[in-house]
Write a protein that holds these residues in place. Structure first.
Motif, PDB file in Angstrom:
ATOM      1  N   ALA A  15       0.838  -1.211   0.000  1.00  0.00           N
ATOM      2  CA  ALA A  15       0.000   0.000   0.000  1.00  0.00           C
ATOM      3  C   ALA A  15       0.867   1.253   0.000  1.00  0.00           C
ATOM      4  N   ALA A  16       1.972   1.226   0.729  1.00  0.00           N
ATOM      5  CA  ALA A  16       2.852   2.389   0.806  1.00  0.00           C
ATOM      6  C   ALA A  16       3.613   2.626  -0.497  1.00  0.00           C
ATOM      7  N   ARG A  17       4.087   1.564  -1.109  1.00  0.00           N
ATOM      8  CA  ARG A  17       4.949   1.718  -2.286  1.00  0.00           C
ATOM      9  C   ARG A  17       4.202   1.643  -3.614  1.00  0.00           C
ATOM     10  N   ARG A  22      -4.457  -2.770  -5.677  1.00  0.00           N
ATOM     11  CA  ARG A  22      -5.465  -2.899  -4.624  1.00  0.00           C
ATOM     12  C   ARG A  22      -5.408  -4.286  -4.003  1.00  0.00           C
ATOM     13  N   ALA A  23      -5.382  -4.331  -2.690  1.00  0.00           N
ATOM     14  CA  ALA A  23      -5.271  -5.609  -1.967  1.00  0.00           C
ATOM     15  C   ALA A  23      -6.642  -6.131  -1.570  1.00  0.00           C
ATOM     16  N   ARG A  24      -6.760  -7.444  -1.654  1.00  0.00           N
ATOM     17  CA  ARG A  24      -7.923  -8.152  -1.121  1.00  0.00           C
ATOM     18  C   ARG A  24      -7.372  -9.298  -0.291  1.00  0.00           C
ATOM     19  N   ARG A  25      -7.712  -9.273   0.976  1.00  0.00           N
ATOM     20  CA  ARG A  25      -7.237 -10.313   1.885  1.00  0.00           C
ATOM     21  C   ARG A  25      -7.985 -11.622   1.601  1.00  0.00           C
ATOM     22  N   VAL A  32      -4.460 -11.012  -2.362  1.00  0.00           N
ATOM     23  CA  VAL A  32      -4.376 -10.847  -3.807  1.00  0.00           C
ATOM     24  C   VAL A  32      -4.325  -9.353  -4.071  1.00  0.00           C
ATOM     25  N   TRP A  33      -3.351  -8.945  -4.874  1.00  0.00           N
ATOM     26  CA  TRP A  33      -3.258  -7.557  -5.309  1.00  0.00           C
ATOM     27  C   TRP A  33      -3.554  -7.519  -6.796  1.00  0.00           C
ATOM     28  N   ARG A  34      -4.296  -6.494  -7.188  1.00  0.00           N
ATOM     29  CA  ARG A  34      -4.644  -6.342  -8.597  1.00  0.00           C
ATOM     30  C   ARG A  34      -4.546  -4.868  -8.955  1.00  0.00           C
ATOM     31  N   GLY A  35      -3.968  -4.613 -10.120  1.00  0.00           N
ATOM     32  CA  GLY A  35      -3.880  -3.233 -10.565  1.00  0.00           C
ATOM     33  C   GLY A  35      -2.950  -3.081 -11.752  1.00  0.00           C
ATOM     34  N   PRO A  36      -2.769  -1.822 -12.184  1.00  0.00           N
ATOM     35  CA  PRO A  36      -1.989  -1.550 -13.391  1.00  0.00           C
ATOM     36  C   PRO A  36      -0.497  -1.361 -13.106  1.00  0.00           C
ATOM     37  N   LEU A  49      -0.843 -13.074  -6.310  1.00  0.00           N
ATOM     38  CA  LEU A  49      -1.410 -13.881  -5.232  1.00  0.00           C
ATOM     39  C   LEU A  49      -0.265 -14.353  -4.357  1.00  0.00           C
ATOM     40  N   TYR A  50      -0.394 -14.149  -3.057  1.00  0.00           N
ATOM     41  CA  TYR A  50       0.661 -14.585  -2.143  1.00  0.00           C
ATOM     42  C   TYR A  50       0.063 -15.109  -0.856  1.00  0.00           C
TER      43      TYR A  50
END
Length: 156
Positions: A15-17, A22-25, A32-36, A49-50
């Motif tokens: 979120a900081a960097r 966008r994160a979804r827990r 899962v983070w999704r974005g450009p 996905l991690y």
């Protein structure tokens, strides 16, 4: 023993960097983070996905690594390239390939590393190499990757 980064630490660092991702827990230890991401010419929608491992789990970088998929535009294969139809990816049974961002045998990544400092910059680098490969047929990112499986030549 290495210190593991918790999923909360991963979410905060991302979120900081990389606020555009966008994160979804997903449960207690996954997100899962999704974005450009825009390396050079195009903007790519990616999904990362991690799942953070438990301290008691055997740390296998191949199993613990983040899964990075390019959602759009779809990665395009080339019929004639010394690097293969689509280099430096892991092929799954279904869906789009996952990016090969590091050499697990070389110890380049561990669950102690923050995705914001490794996975996202490496994804941007991979996409830069991909754009160059699409233009020239040459993969400039270096690295080592196992021989592609037989499904690599399948037409999408």
């Amino acid at each position: 023993m290495i210190g593991l980064s918790s999923i909360d630490e991963q979410i905060a660092a991302m979120a900081a960097r990389w606020p555009g991702l966008r994160a979804r827990r997903v449960g207690d230890r996954a997100a899962v983070w999704r974005g450009p991401l825009r390396p050079l010419m195009k903007t790519y929608e990616v999904e990362i996905l991690y799942r953070a491992p438990l301290v008691i789990e055997r740390i296998d970088p191949m199993r613990m690594q983040p899964d990075v998929e390019v959602l759009s535009p779809r990665l395009r294969r080339m019929a004639r390239s010394d690097e293969g139809k689509l280099p430096h990816v892991y092929w799954r049974d279904e869906g789009e390939p996952l990016l090969c961002l590091f050499d697990p045998e070389a110890g380049e990544w561990s669950p102690a590393d923050l995705l914001a400092d490794t996975t996202v910059p490496w994804t941007i680098d991979w996409l830069t190499c991909y754009e160059g490969w699409r233009a020239t047929g040459e993969w400039t990112g270096g690295g080592r990757h196992p021989s592609p499986p037989s499904t690599e030549g399948a037409t999408p």
